[in-house]
Design a protein around this motif. Sequence first.
Motif, PDB file in Angstrom:
ATOM      1  N   UNK A 308       0.856  -1.179   0.000  1.00  0.00           N
ATOM      2  CA  UNK A 308       0.000   0.000   0.000  1.00  0.00           C
ATOM      3  C   UNK A 308       0.897   1.236   0.000  1.00  0.00           C
ATOM      4  N   UNK A 309       1.094   1.797  -1.180  1.00  0.00           N
ATOM      5  CA  UNK A 309       2.035   2.913  -1.327  1.00  0.00           C
ATOM      6  C   UNK A 309       1.393   4.079  -2.077  1.00  0.00           C
ATOM      7  N   UNK A 310       0.204   4.450  -1.629  1.00  0.00           N
ATOM      8  CA  UNK A 310      -0.469   5.582  -2.258  1.00  0.00           C
ATOM      9  C   UNK A 310       0.393   6.846  -2.201  1.00  0.00           C
ATOM     10  N   UNK A 311       0.110   7.739  -3.125  1.00  0.00           N
ATOM     11  CA  UNK A 311       0.953   8.910  -3.344  1.00  0.00           C
ATOM     12  C   UNK A 311       1.179   9.718  -2.069  1.00  0.00           C
ATOM     13  N   UNK A 312       0.166   9.855  -1.236  1.00  0.00           N
ATOM     14  CA  UNK A 312       0.306  10.715  -0.063  1.00  0.00           C
ATOM     15  C   UNK A 312       1.251  10.138   0.983  1.00  0.00           C
ATOM     16  N   UNK A 313       1.622   8.863   0.852  1.00  0.00           N
ATOM     17  CA  UNK A 313       2.514   8.227   1.815  1.00  0.00           C
ATOM     18  C   UNK A 313       3.988   8.414   1.481  1.00  0.00           C
ATOM     19  N   UNK A 314       4.284   9.057   0.359  1.00  0.00           N
ATOM     20  CA  UNK A 314       5.664   9.148  -0.117  1.00  0.00           C
ATOM     21  C   UNK A 314       6.213  10.566  -0.055  1.00  0.00           C
ATOM     22  N   UNK A 315       7.534  10.656   0.059  1.00  0.00           N
ATOM     23  CA  UNK A 315       8.213  11.934  -0.093  1.00  0.00           C
ATOM     24  C   UNK A 315       8.050  12.426  -1.529  1.00  0.00           C
ATOM     25  N   UNK A 316       7.814  13.702  -1.672  1.00  0.00           N
ATOM     26  CA  UNK A 316       7.563  14.257  -3.009  1.00  0.00           C
ATOM     27  C   UNK A 316       8.811  14.894  -3.628  1.00  0.00           C
ATOM     28  N   UNK A 317       9.792  15.219  -2.812  1.00  0.00           N
ATOM     29  CA  UNK A 317      10.938  15.957  -3.326  1.00  0.00           C
ATOM     30  C   UNK A 317      12.227  15.473  -2.674  1.00  0.00           C
ATOM     31  N   UNK A 318      13.336  15.904  -3.240  1.00  0.00           N
ATOM     32  CA  UNK A 318      14.629  15.710  -2.617  1.00  0.00           C
ATOM     33  C   UNK A 318      15.217  14.327  -2.772  1.00  0.00           C
ATOM     34  N   UNK A 319      16.235  14.077  -1.979  1.00  0.00           N
ATOM     35  CA  UNK A 319      16.992  12.832  -2.062  1.00  0.00           C
ATOM     36  C   UNK A 319      16.121  11.609  -1.814  1.00  0.00           C
ATOM     37  N   UNK A 320      15.125  11.754  -0.936  1.00  0.00           N
ATOM     38  CA  UNK A 320      14.295  10.601  -0.564  1.00  0.00           C
ATOM     39  C   UNK A 320      12.961  10.573  -1.313  1.00  0.00           C
ATOM     40  N   UNK A 321      12.911  11.215  -2.457  1.00  0.00           N
ATOM     41  CA  UNK A 321      11.693  11.229  -3.261  1.00  0.00           C
ATOM     42  C   UNK A 321      11.247   9.790  -3.569  1.00  0.00           C
ATOM     43  N   UNK A 322       9.981   9.504  -3.301  1.00  0.00           N
ATOM     44  CA  UNK A 322       9.429   8.175  -3.541  1.00  0.00           C
ATOM     45  C   UNK A 322       9.509   7.251  -2.342  1.00  0.00           C
ATOM     46  N   UNK A 323      10.397   7.564  -1.388  1.00  0.00           N
ATOM     47  CA  UNK A 323      10.501   6.751  -0.182  1.00  0.00           C
ATOM     48  C   UNK A 323       9.342   7.089   0.762  1.00  0.00           C
ATOM     49  N   UNK A 336       4.201  13.370   8.791  1.00  0.00           N
ATOM     50  CA  UNK A 336       4.167  12.239   7.876  1.00  0.00           C
ATOM     51  C   UNK A 336       3.506  11.028   8.509  1.00  0.00           C
ATOM     52  N   UNK A 337       3.925   9.853   8.074  1.00  0.00           N
ATOM     53  CA  UNK A 337       3.208   8.640   8.447  1.00  0.00           C
ATOM     54  C   UNK A 337       4.145   7.603   9.074  1.00  0.00           C
ATOM     55  N   UNK A 338       4.921   6.916   8.271  1.00  0.00           N
ATOM     56  CA  UNK A 338       5.810   5.881   8.778  1.00  0.00           C
ATOM     57  C   UNK A 338       6.974   5.726   7.810  1.00  0.00           C
ATOM     58  N   UNK A 339       8.065   5.154   8.295  1.00  0.00           N
ATOM     59  CA  UNK A 339       9.192   4.861   7.405  1.00  0.00           C
ATOM     60  C   UNK A 339       9.016   3.525   6.698  1.00  0.00           C
ATOM     61  N   UNK A 340       7.839   2.920   6.842  1.00  0.00           N
ATOM     62  CA  UNK A 340       7.488   1.691   6.130  1.00  0.00           C
ATOM     63  C   UNK A 340       6.146   1.884   5.430  1.00  0.00           C
ATOM     64  N   UNK A 341       6.001   1.304   4.237  1.00  0.00           N
ATOM     65  CA  UNK A 341       4.691   1.183   3.620  1.00  0.00           C
ATOM     66  C   UNK A 341       3.981  -0.042   4.213  1.00  0.00           C
ATOM     67  N   UNK A 342       2.667   0.003   4.365  1.00  0.00           N
ATOM     68  CA  UNK A 342       1.927  -1.196   4.794  1.00  0.00           C
ATOM     69  C   UNK A 342       1.883  -2.236   3.675  1.00  0.00           C
TER      70      UNK A 342
END
Length: 368
Positions: A308-323, A336-342
């Motif tokens: 479960x990796x919906x868009x709002x759960x991810x970094x949008x910018x920078x080095x960690x974009x997509x994480x 934010x939410x968590x450093x893990x996706x469900x």
Amino acid sequence: MKKLKLGLLVLFVIAFVNLNAQEKKKFKIHTVAFYNLENLFDTINDPTKYDEASPIMEMNESLRGEVYKNKVKNMARVVADIGSDATGNTPAIIGVSEVENKQVLMDLVNDPQLLHKDYGIIHFESPDKRGIDVALLYQKALFTPLESSSHELLIYDDLTRKRVFTRDQLLVSGKLEGDLIHVIVNHWPSRSGGEARSRSKRVGAANLNKRIIDSLQSIDPYAKIISMGDYNDDPTNASFKKALKTHANKNKVPLKGIYNPFENQFKKQGLGTTGYRDAWSLFDQVLVTKPFLEKDYSSFRYYKSGIFNKHYLSNKHGRYKGYPLRSFADGGFTDGFSDHFPVYIYLVKEVDADKPNTEDLKESKTKN
């Protein structure tokens, strides 16, 4: 010619009847999920735990109450959203990790986003030195717990030979709308000190997990078992392939074998649930035993799995974009939410089309 017309008419009728039969098939579908809640700690210092090292306790005391409220709200939002596209419902069952105590779980399930689902909580305090535990949440209307137990993990540091105090493994047996299932919730030892040095600890956790599964299968070889958690190992590591002997091909799983639907997502698709040093890891997984893979849908069976990796759960910018957009970073709260996706699986069961309260099996965008 008459015989030909009659034959075509018969074939048409048979095809029509078969089509109608297919159209009348309906399925119940439920989400079973796991989520690492990343340091869901309260604002009260517990002298029996090392909770003063938690991110929220390291913040200015005047900020803690508001941060905690927002953290709970954000966690509730995610839980409410997992699987809802396919089921129209929140998870029937969800395992969680990195929770401090039962009170934070009560605050979570009583959030307005989840309150109407009437979640029950199964939680045991564990000896983890940081004071973090695992737990199981379940919708009382869908799942009835029958037995629960906490299983202590006895492991030792390879160099010092001192005991490492870590999370217990939680076993819950109960009925999902009448079907007996067993759920194990895990949070295996971290990779602190390096993957190689810490490997034996996770192999030890895998061995404990295997003993729990074996004990259930010794009573019933056809036991329907789900093992879920943050394993701190990828699906291809020794803890899975050698200790648990997991299989990536569901058609080749033996009777007492274990299927890992996330192995191919990791190996073939390069997917992950958490990122570190510009690389993905798929530490969060849900495993199932062979009886969940049968083709007879008269009882609940495995259907699909997903991250479960919906868009709002991810970094949008920078080095960690997509994480994953984690809750805490650089000593502050990120909202934010968590450093893990469900992660989640869908369980489906065919039901009589004439019975009320059934749901059509919806197509989803998740991968097998």
